[in-house]
Design a protein around this motif. Structure first.
Motif, PDB file in Angstrom:
ATOM      1  N   VAL A  84       0.833  -1.201   0.000  1.00 28.84           N
ATOM      2  CA  VAL A  84       0.000   0.000   0.000  1.00 28.84           C
ATOM      3  C   VAL A  84       0.871   1.255   0.000  1.00 28.84           C
ATOM      4  O   VAL A  84       0.474   2.288  -0.557  1.00 28.84           O
ATOM      5  CB  VAL A  84      -0.936   0.000   1.226  1.00 28.84           C
ATOM      6  CG1 VAL A  84      -1.662   1.335   1.357  1.00 28.84           C
ATOM      7  CG2 VAL A  84      -1.950  -1.131   1.115  1.00 28.84           C
ATOM      8  N   ALA A  85       2.047   1.165   0.579  1.00 32.99           N
ATOM      9  CA  ALA A  85       2.955   2.320   0.596  1.00 32.99           C
ATOM     10  C   ALA A  85       3.257   2.812  -0.815  1.00 32.99           C
ATOM     11  O   ALA A  85       3.492   4.011  -1.022  1.00 32.99           O
ATOM     12  CB  ALA A  85       4.254   1.949   1.302  1.00 32.99           C
ATOM     13  N   ARG A 139     -17.730   6.893  -9.055  1.00 32.42           N
ATOM     14  CA  ARG A 139     -17.788   5.441  -9.255  1.00 32.42           C
ATOM     15  C   ARG A 139     -16.445   4.980  -9.790  1.00 32.42           C
ATOM     16  O   ARG A 139     -15.958   5.470 -10.809  1.00 32.42           O
ATOM     17  CB  ARG A 139     -18.907   5.060 -10.223  1.00 32.42           C
ATOM     18  CG  ARG A 139     -18.976   3.546 -10.476  1.00 32.42           C
ATOM     19  CD  ARG A 139     -20.391   3.063 -10.643  1.00 32.42           C
ATOM     20  NE  ARG A 139     -21.165   3.268  -9.437  1.00 32.42           N
ATOM     21  CZ  ARG A 139     -22.471   3.019  -9.335  1.00 32.42           C
ATOM     22  NH1 ARG A 139     -23.134   2.556 -10.384  1.00 32.42           N
ATOM     23  NH2 ARG A 139     -23.118   3.230  -8.210  1.00 32.42           N
ATOM     24  N   SER A 140     -15.820   4.035  -9.077  1.00 35.87           N
ATOM     25  CA  SER A 140     -14.520   3.509  -9.484  1.00 35.87           C
ATOM     26  C   SER A 140     -14.299   2.171  -8.790  1.00 35.87           C
ATOM     27  O   SER A 140     -15.163   1.693  -8.048  1.00 35.87           O
ATOM     28  CB  SER A 140     -13.402   4.500  -9.134  1.00 35.87           C
ATOM     29  OG  SER A 140     -13.416   4.805  -7.744  1.00 35.87           O
ATOM     30  N   ASN A 141     -13.161   1.579  -9.028  1.00 34.04           N
ATOM     31  CA  ASN A 141     -12.874   0.231  -8.545  1.00 34.04           C
ATOM     32  C   ASN A 141     -12.134   0.246  -7.213  1.00 34.04           C
ATOM     33  O   ASN A 141     -11.300   1.116  -6.966  1.00 34.04           O
ATOM     34  CB  ASN A 141     -12.038  -0.522  -9.591  1.00 34.04           C
ATOM     35  CG  ASN A 141     -12.683  -0.495 -10.962  1.00 34.04           C
ATOM     36  OD1 ASN A 141     -13.864  -0.770 -11.106  1.00 34.04           O
ATOM     37  ND2 ASN A 141     -11.912  -0.145 -11.984  1.00 34.04           N
ATOM     38  N   GLU A 142     -12.447  -0.752  -6.387  1.00 33.07           N
ATOM     39  CA  GLU A 142     -11.860  -0.840  -5.035  1.00 33.07           C
ATOM     40  C   GLU A 142     -10.803  -1.939  -5.020  1.00 33.07           C
ATOM     41  O   GLU A 142     -11.103  -3.118  -5.225  1.00 33.07           O
ATOM     42  CB  GLU A 142     -12.944  -1.163  -4.012  1.00 33.07           C
ATOM     43  CG  GLU A 142     -12.460  -1.217  -2.579  1.00 33.07           C
ATOM     44  CD  GLU A 142     -12.226   0.162  -1.981  1.00 33.07           C
ATOM     45  OE1 GLU A 142     -11.230   0.310  -1.262  1.00 33.07           O
ATOM     46  OE2 GLU A 142     -13.032   1.074  -2.234  1.00 33.07           O
ATOM     47  N   LEU A 143      -9.565  -1.549  -4.777  1.00 31.41           N
ATOM     48  CA  LEU A 143      -8.479  -2.524  -4.703  1.00 31.41           C
ATOM     49  C   LEU A 143      -8.639  -3.418  -3.480  1.00 31.41           C
ATOM     50  O   LEU A 143      -8.958  -2.947  -2.392  1.00 31.41           O
ATOM     51  CB  LEU A 143      -7.130  -1.809  -4.617  1.00 31.41           C
ATOM     52  CG  LEU A 143      -6.674  -1.048  -5.873  1.00 31.41           C
ATOM     53  CD1 LEU A 143      -5.566  -0.073  -5.517  1.00 31.41           C
ATOM     54  CD2 LEU A 143      -6.217  -2.019  -6.942  1.00 31.41           C
ATOM     55  N   GLU A 144      -8.400  -4.703  -3.666  1.00 33.76           N
ATOM     56  CA  GLU A 144      -8.413  -5.624  -2.535  1.00 33.76           C
ATOM     57  C   GLU A 144      -7.026  -5.621  -1.896  1.00 33.76           C
ATOM     58  O   GLU A 144      -6.013  -5.836  -2.582  1.00 33.76           O
ATOM     59  CB  GLU A 144      -8.775  -7.041  -2.996  1.00 33.76           C
ATOM     60  CG  GLU A 144      -8.916  -8.013  -1.828  1.00 33.76           C
ATOM     61  CD  GLU A 144      -9.338  -9.404  -2.276  1.00 33.76           C
ATOM     62  OE1 GLU A 144     -10.360  -9.891  -1.780  1.00 33.76           O
ATOM     63  OE2 GLU A 144      -8.638  -9.980  -3.131  1.00 33.76           O
ATOM     64  N   ILE A 145      -7.006  -5.360  -0.591  1.00 28.34           N
ATOM     65  CA  ILE A 145      -5.746  -5.254   0.147  1.00 28.34           C
ATOM     66  C   ILE A 145      -5.799  -6.190   1.348  1.00 28.34           C
ATOM     67  O   ILE A 145      -6.768  -6.186   2.106  1.00 28.34           O
ATOM     68  CB  ILE A 145      -5.510  -3.807   0.619  1.00 28.34           C
ATOM     69  CG1 ILE A 145      -5.425  -2.865  -0.588  1.00 28.34           C
ATOM     70  CG2 ILE A 145      -4.250  -3.708   1.467  1.00 28.34           C
ATOM     71  CD1 ILE A 145      -5.440  -1.393  -0.221  1.00 28.34           C
ATOM     72  N   ARG A 146      -4.769  -6.986   1.514  1.00 30.25           N
ATOM     73  CA  ARG A 146      -4.648  -7.861   2.677  1.00 30.25           C
ATOM     74  C   ARG A 146      -3.240  -7.748   3.230  1.00 30.25           C
ATOM     75  O   ARG A 146      -2.262  -7.812   2.477  1.00 30.25           O
ATOM     76  CB  ARG A 146      -4.932  -9.323   2.304  1.00 30.25           C
ATOM     77  CG  ARG A 146      -6.382  -9.610   1.933  1.00 30.25           C
ATOM     78  CD  ARG A 146      -6.582 -11.056   1.569  1.00 30.25           C
ATOM     79  NE  ARG A 146      -7.906 -11.304   1.014  1.00 30.25           N
ATOM     80  CZ  ARG A 146      -8.228 -12.378   0.302  1.00 30.25           C
ATOM     81  NH1 ARG A 146      -7.317 -13.310   0.053  1.00 30.25           N
ATOM     82  NH2 ARG A 146      -9.451 -12.518  -0.186  1.00 30.25           N
ATOM     83  N   ASP A 147      -3.171  -7.585   4.547  1.00 30.05           N
ATOM     84  CA  ASP A 147      -1.871  -7.484   5.227  1.00 30.05           C
ATOM     85  C   ASP A 147      -0.974  -6.421   4.599  1.00 30.05           C
ATOM     86  O   ASP A 147       0.245  -6.591   4.494  1.00 30.05           O
ATOM     87  CB  ASP A 147      -1.163  -8.845   5.213  1.00 30.05           C
ATOM     88  CG  ASP A 147      -1.973  -9.932   5.907  1.00 30.05           C
ATOM     89  OD1 ASP A 147      -2.621  -9.624   6.927  1.00 30.05           O
ATOM     90  OD2 ASP A 147      -1.982 -11.074   5.414  1.00 30.05           O
ATOM     91  N   GLY A 148      -1.611  -5.322   4.157  1.00 28.51           N
ATOM     92  CA  GLY A 148      -0.842  -4.189   3.660  1.00 28.51           C
ATOM     93  C   GLY A 148      -0.334  -4.307   2.244  1.00 28.51           C
ATOM     94  O   GLY A 148       0.454  -3.457   1.805  1.00 28.51           O
ATOM     95  N   VAL A 149      -0.781  -5.341   1.510  1.00 27.28           N
ATOM     96  CA  VAL A 149      -0.334  -5.488   0.116  1.00 27.28           C
ATOM     97  C   VAL A 149      -1.534  -5.778  -0.790  1.00 27.28           C
ATOM     98  O   VAL A 149      -2.576  -6.268  -0.332  1.00 27.28           O
ATOM     99  CB  VAL A 149       0.720  -6.603  -0.045  1.00 27.28           C
ATOM    100  CG1 VAL A 149       1.954  -6.318   0.788  1.00 27.28           C
ATOM    101  CG2 VAL A 149       0.135  -7.953   0.320  1.00 27.28           C
TER     102      VAL A 149
END
Length: 235
Positions: A84-85, A139-149
């Motif tokens: 995410v950084a 309206r836009s797309n949502e990134l899937e993030i798990r454990d900061g990546v």
């Protein structure tokens, strides 16, 4: 990239000026329209895959890849594991507004228009852009993030998973209906092939430093300079 063989502004299908008072809503694409970059390409740079992702982006925007959803999934898969950084760095260091974007949005809002941001990009960036420009709907797309990546996937939202060209068109029409506006009272501004469905539905279609396929179909094509040049054909 700017085509120096084209005039700064081309107009077809009407004689300017149009009356700004005849419009009630403006729908904007984000990447390479309101802002200078393609966010997904800049995220890919963090993974050392910018060239590979950018090639798919370019082909999709030119209309050479007809299935935008497939092209996005292919690019997303290449982003798996990006922290995410890296997104925060793109937002902080790379995201810039195109010339005239703030001025155009401010003028449209002052004239009473509602603004819509419809993007095949990501909410991580659209929320910032919308807040900066005073945009009413996003309206836009949502990134899937798990454990900061990034997982390489997207989050399913109430309306669906991927905002493609048809979803952009639906959003424009939905927002217009919400304020009691007709499609003819809407304008749509974009640069890529996935903007053509909403541009085709709107009363005024505007291409900004766009791909040839988009310029050919737009009523107004801004080929150089700022977005606020649109105001020269709206009075």
């Amino acid at each position: 990239m700017q085509d120096l063989t084209l005039p700064p502004l081309t107009i077809r299908g009407f004689t300017p000026p149009l009356r700004l008072a005849d419009f009630r809503l403006a729908a904007f694409d984000m990447d390479s329209t309101l802002i200078t970059i393609e966010c997904i390409d800049e995220i890919a740079a963090a993974a050392g895959r910018k060239a590979e992702v950018a090639a798919i982006t370019e082909a999709a925007m030119r209309g050479e890849i007809s299935d935008f959803k497939d092209s996005l999934r292919r690019r997303m898969a290449l982003l798996k594991g990006v922290p995410v950084a890296a997104l925060e760095q793109v937002l902080r260091e790379r995201l810039q507004f195109n010339p005239g974007a703030r001025e155009l949005c401010a003028a449209l809002k002052a004239a009473g228009l509602k603004l819509v941001l419809v993007s095949g990009g990501f909410t991580f960036f659209t929320r910032y852009v919308a807040a900066e420009l005073g945009i009413d709907w996003v309206r836009s797309n949502e990134l899937e993030i798990r454990d900061g990546v990034l997982t390489g996937g997207l989050v399913m939202q109430a309306w669906g998973e991927i905002c493609d060209g048809e979803e952009k068109r639906r959003m424009l029409l939905q927002c217009a209906a919400e304020i009691g506006a007709t499609p003819a009272q809407c304008m749509a501004i974009g640069d890529g092939a996935n903007d053509l469905p909403m541009m085709g539905a709107a009363g005024l279609s505007v291409a900004y430093q766009a791909k040839p396929k988009v310029c050919e179909q737009a009523m107004v094509a801004i080929n150089a300079g700022g977005l606020d040049q649109l105001l020269t054909v709206l009075q």
